[in-house]
Every structure is written in structure tokens, then in C-alpha cells.
Design a protein around this motif. Sequence first.
Motif, PDB file in Angstrom:
ATOM      1  N   UNK A   1      -1.567  32.539  37.269  1.00  0.00           N
ATOM      2  CA  UNK A   1      -2.627  33.441  37.711  1.00  0.00           C
ATOM      3  C   UNK A   1      -2.150  34.867  37.467  1.00  0.00           C
ATOM      4  N   UNK A   2      -3.043  35.702  36.959  1.00  0.00           N
ATOM      5  CA  UNK A   2      -2.671  37.082  36.708  1.00  0.00           C
ATOM      6  C   UNK A   2      -3.834  38.027  36.925  1.00  0.00           C
ATOM      7  N   UNK A   3      -3.502  39.251  37.258  1.00  0.00           N
ATOM      8  CA  UNK A   3      -4.490  40.317  37.387  1.00  0.00           C
ATOM      9  C   UNK A   3      -4.561  41.039  36.051  1.00  0.00           C
ATOM     10  N   UNK A   4      -5.759  41.260  35.546  1.00  0.00           N
ATOM     11  CA  UNK A   4      -5.938  41.965  34.280  1.00  0.00           C
ATOM     12  C   UNK A   4      -5.585  43.432  34.497  1.00  0.00           C
ATOM     13  N   UNK A   5      -4.579  43.899  33.772  1.00  0.00           N
ATOM     14  CA  UNK A   5      -4.123  45.280  33.886  1.00  0.00           C
ATOM     15  C   UNK A   5      -4.675  46.156  32.762  1.00  0.00           C
ATOM     16  N   UNK A   6      -4.915  45.533  31.578  1.00  0.00           N
ATOM     17  CA  UNK A   6      -5.439  46.256  30.425  1.00  0.00           C
ATOM     18  C   UNK A   6      -6.004  45.248  29.436  1.00  0.00           C
TER      19      UNK A   6
ATOM     20  N   UNK B   1      -5.045  40.633  26.484  1.00  0.00           N
ATOM     21  CA  UNK B   1      -5.002  41.107  27.864  1.00  0.00           C
ATOM     22  C   UNK B   1      -3.563  41.282  28.316  1.00  0.00           C
ATOM     23  N   UNK B   2      -3.326  42.311  29.105  1.00  0.00           N
ATOM     24  CA  UNK B   2      -2.058  42.462  29.817  1.00  0.00           C
ATOM     25  C   UNK B   2      -2.309  41.947  31.218  1.00  0.00           C
ATOM     26  N   UNK B   3      -1.550  40.918  31.620  1.00  0.00           N
ATOM     27  CA  UNK B   3      -1.698  40.303  32.931  1.00  0.00           C
ATOM     28  C   UNK B   3      -0.442  40.516  33.752  1.00  0.00           C
ATOM     29  N   UNK B   4      -0.621  40.596  35.076  1.00  0.00           N
ATOM     30  CA  UNK B   4       0.505  40.764  35.995  1.00  0.00           C
ATOM     31  C   UNK B   4       0.294  39.819  37.167  1.00  0.00           C
ATOM     32  N   UNK B   5       1.364  39.200  37.667  1.00  0.00           N
ATOM     33  CA  UNK B   5       1.207  38.338  38.846  1.00  0.00           C
ATOM     34  C   UNK B   5       0.583  39.130  39.993  1.00  0.00           C
TER      35      UNK B   5
END
Length: 84
Positions: A28-33, A39-43
Motif C-alpha cells: 500500500x502506498x500514498x501517491x506522492x507524484x 507514480x512515486x509511492x510512499x508507505x
Amino acid sequence: MTAADEPQGGGQVPEVGVLVVDVRRDRVGEVMASTGGRLSLRPPSGGREWEAFACDVRPMTASDELRVKVTEVNDRSSREWGTA
């Protein structure tokens, strides 16, 4: 194109700030860009970003949301007990 190669997220690029599931990594990741379908994803609880194609992510389900919350509670518990 086989069923396994078809876009998972319906071909739409999610907006920045949205939580998604990277189906190739089962994370699962939050779309950062978003740039050119990548997509750049971050936990959600922070950490190192990774890249995924928009076609390899899908919206989160209620089950995914529960998994994120359990992971955050477990991480917090581990830090409090010094076992991280």
C-alpha cells in the motif's frame, strides 16, 4: 494482451495524496507524484518511496485499509517495546 497484462486500476492515474495498492509488490502506498504514467509511492506510515506504473495500482479496499492500520499498530508497539 493477457488478463495478467491488463491495467489493474482501470487505466486512470490516481491523484496525489490518494492511497493505492501496488499489485506487483503487494504494498500500500500514498501517491506522492505522478509523471507520464509513473507514480512515486510512499508507505502510509512513512519510509522510502518507490515507483510504480499507474496500470499496476488499484484503489484500496476496506480490507487493505484494515491491513494498513494493523501494520501501523504493530510498528508502534514494536517501537514502544524496543524490539524494532
